[in-house]
Design a protein around this motif. Structure first.
Motif, short mmCIF file in Angstrom:
data_model
loop_
_atom_site.label_atom_id
_atom_site.label_comp_id
_atom_site.label_asym_id
_atom_site.label_seq_id
_atom_site.Cartn_x
_atom_site.Cartn_y
_atom_site.Cartn_z
N GLU A 392 30.37 38.12 52.94
CA GLU A 392 30.93 39.04 54.00
C GLU A 392 32.48 38.96 53.87
O GLU A 392 33.14 40.19 53.92
CB GLU A 392 30.47 38.61 55.32
N THR A 393 32.95 37.89 54.01
CA THR A 393 34.39 37.69 53.79
C THR A 393 34.98 38.23 52.49
O THR A 393 36.04 38.91 52.47
CB THR A 393 34.66 36.10 54.09
N PHE A 394 34.22 37.97 51.25
CA PHE A 394 34.66 38.47 49.98
C PHE A 394 34.60 40.12 50.11
O PHE A 394 35.33 40.75 49.77
CB PHE A 394 33.83 38.10 48.90
N GLY A 395 33.45 40.91 50.82
CA GLY A 395 33.19 42.21 50.75
C GLY A 395 34.46 42.63 51.67
O GLY A 395 35.03 43.62 51.35
N LEU A 396 34.85 41.84 52.75
CA LEU A 396 35.81 42.59 53.83
C LEU A 396 37.25 42.39 53.12
O LEU A 396 38.13 43.00 53.44
CB LEU A 396 36.10 41.75 55.18
N ALA A 397 37.51 41.56 52.23
CA ALA A 397 38.69 41.36 51.43
C ALA A 397 38.86 42.17 50.26
O ALA A 397 39.72 42.69 49.79
CB ALA A 397 38.83 39.74 50.93
N LEU A 398 37.50 42.46 49.65
CA LEU A 398 37.54 43.51 48.54
C LEU A 398 37.73 44.84 48.89
O LEU A 398 38.53 45.69 48.17
CB LEU A 398 36.08 43.39 47.89
N GLY A 399 37.34 45.31 50.08
CA GLY A 399 37.67 46.60 50.38
C GLY A 399 39.11 47.01 50.66
O GLY A 399 39.57 47.83 49.89
N PRO A 400 40.05 46.21 51.17
CA PRO A 400 41.29 46.14 51.34
C PRO A 400 42.16 46.09 49.70
O PRO A 400 42.66 46.84 49.43
CB PRO A 400 42.00 45.07 52.16
N GLY A 401 41.58 45.12 48.84
CA GLY A 401 41.93 45.11 47.62
C GLY A 401 41.52 46.51 46.74
O GLY A 401 42.67 46.95 46.11
N LEU A 402 40.48 47.23 47.00
CA LEU A 402 40.08 48.37 46.43
C LEU A 402 41.04 49.43 46.95
O LEU A 402 41.21 50.39 45.92
CB LEU A 402 38.47 48.87 46.49
N PHE A 403 41.06 49.44 48.17
CA PHE A 403 41.95 50.65 48.56
C PHE A 403 43.64 50.46 48.18
O PHE A 403 43.97 51.39 47.85
CB PHE A 403 41.95 50.50 50.24
N GLY A 404 44.05 49.18 48.07
CA GLY A 404 45.11 49.10 47.71
C GLY A 404 45.37 49.50 46.18
O GLY A 404 46.49 50.02 45.71
N LEU A 405 44.46 49.05 45.30
CA LEU A 405 44.44 49.68 44.10
C LEU A 405 44.40 50.98 43.75
O LEU A 405 45.12 51.60 43.07
CB LEU A 405 43.10 48.98 43.14
#
Length: 482
Positions: A392-405
């Motif tokens: 869950e934590t990885f998913g919640l971090a991946l979301g902003p990472g994808l949006f930032g990309l």
């Protein structure tokens, strides 16, 4: 971690002792409410960094969008490693307070202090400030791992009743929705009232830290009279425990789905500030209104989703809620030509789907844990929830990472003034697609991963409990080799 109060015994990590089951029957409402208070902490930490940390880096500290995406992603990705370790430590803890409660208090208080430090900005703006945020966020994510793993592991040990776990999750998600609403809607207001920029973010960090303390202390005190179940034997090594979790086919399917869907939810959280400023052209009240529209429906529809689960089953409810989320997000791509009221109504539809998605996923997790305990006779809820919270934590971090990309690829311009810079049409299009199409695809397509989830009430109650550790369920043997 702080030592436990005198007379309660101190936590140790001695080997587990005997096998046993979680107590059956309904729990007192006080335990429901007390346990649910912990969601103030999880909701605040799960929401505010995803909502404000990326804009804080790009529009206050002047960090480039691509670099900011990495600074948000990497510290939380660390939790993929630390969460299972925290789960194993929690599983093997022995104290008169229970295995989990010491971590609710100690890790919860540490989480609050470290969260405030993320936005302290002792180095002003620029690369040094960005590096400091990454390190502070890393430490905060570690403290959160010990709190969250213990907190999520508790339901499987509080009750052995299939339906009661759904009721317990309904209370928890209701408070979680309230926590998300308060932290997500009020935090930007506190930031703006504090003058915006670095000073405003410092005040906001203190405000959210206060919410975390309230949730941690409330959950610790509210569950002091709760049953904890009989301590059961655990696998002797972390590797063996992870192997057991991997043999649980239903858990694997549910975990993968939830990780991908968490990334989808997180892209929406990460994009709220950008969407309100650049697409809706409402930088002042827009983020708060969007957030209220997203979360407030959850408070109203939670009982309805609970009824859906009782009538049609948790799996059907999760699929239905996910599809509602995806359809609403896809429709929102027309936001530039829609009236503001229509945009906010569509965001509310997404919120209805989000509420159900959270209720059913979190109610299905204890079923997976209970099935494993009954099948193996071993107590390892902490490992399952460690893997769960890591995902869950990885998913919640991946979301902003994808949006930032997406921002980086579409030419978003950063700023160190505390105000967003003027953006090109291409950058605004990237914000729109990252806020709508991307989360719709992540949440909707992830439901296909649930085809291998097959835990039903009949199957749960029909499992022999406990069985010798060397006897493998033929169904699970097939899952390993398939």
């Amino acid at each position: 971690m702080d030592a436990p109060p005198a007379g309660t015994g101190s936590p140790t990590t001695s080997p587990p002792a005997v096998t046993g089951d979680a107590p059956a029957g309904r729990l007192p409402r006080g335990v429901h409410a007390g346990y649910a208070l912990g969601s103030l902490s999880t909701g605040a930490f799960g929401t505010v960094p995803g909502l404000l940390l990326l804009p804080y880096l790009t529009d206050t500290l002047g960090v480039a969008a691509g670099v900011a995406a990495l600074l948000v992603l990497l510290p939380k990705a660390w939790d993929v490693l630390v969460n299972p370790v925290a789960g194993r430590i929690s599983d093997r803890t022995r104290s008169r307070q229970g295995a989990r409660r010491p971590y609710l208090l100690g890790a919860g208080l540490a989480l609050a202090v470290l969260f405030a430090s993320i936005f302290a900005a002792p180095f002003g703006t620029g690369p040094a400030a960005g590096a400091y945020v990454a390190l502070a966020f890393l430490a905060t994510a570690t403290a959160f791992a010990f709190f969250q793993v213990s907190y999520v592991a508790m339901p499987a040990e509080l009750t052995g009743d299939y339906t009661e776990r759904t009721r317990l999750m309904t209370w928890r998600i209701a408070v979680l929705a309230l926590a998300i609403l308060i932290s997500g809607a009020v935090a930007p207001l506190v930031r703006d009232a504090g003058g915006g920029g670095v000073p405003g973010h410092r005040w906001m960090g203190l405000f959210v830290a206060g919410l975390i303390v309230l949730g941690a202390v409330g959950a610790y005190l509210g569950t002091r009279s709760a049953p904890t179940g009989t301590v059961a034997e655990s696998e002797p090594t972390l590797r063996a425990q992870l192997a057991v979790a991997g043999r649980n086919r239903a858990f694997r399917a549910l975990l993968l789905c939830f990780v991908v869907q968490s990334a989808g939810v997180a892209t929406i959280l990460a994009g709220v500030d950008y969407f309100a400023t650049q697409v809706l052209r409402n930088p002042d009240g827009g983020p708060t209104v969007l957030f209220v529209c997203f979360v407030a429906p959850a408070l109203l529809v939670m009982p309805l989703w609970s009824r859906v689960g009782r009538r049609h089953g948790k799996l059907a409810g999760l699929v239905a809620a996910s599809l509602i989320f995806a359809v609403g997000a896809l429709a929102l791509v027309a936001a530039p030509v829609l009236p503001a009221v229509a945009v906010y109504l569509l965001v509310a539809v997404i919120g209805v789907g989000y509420a159900g998605q959270q209720v059913f996923a979190l109610a299905m997790l204890p079923d997976c844990i209970a099935y494993d305990t009954a099948r193996t006779g071993r107590r390892q809820a902490g490992v399952f929830t460690g893997l769960w919270t890591a995902g869950e934590t990885f998913g919640l971090a991946l979301g902003p990472g994808l949006f930032g990309l997406v921002l980086q690829l579409t030419g978003y311009v950063s700023s160190d003034t505390g105000q967003a810079a003027t953006q090109s049409g291409t950058a605004r299009l990237g914000i729109l697609l990252g806020f709508t199409v991307l989360p719709a695809l992540l949440v909707g397509v992830a439901t296909l991963l649930l085809r291998r989830y097959d835990l039903t009430p009949d199957r749960l109650t029909g499992v022999e409990s406990p069985r010798p550790e060397n006897v493998v369920d033929p169904h699970e043997r097939g899952a390993v080799t398939s």
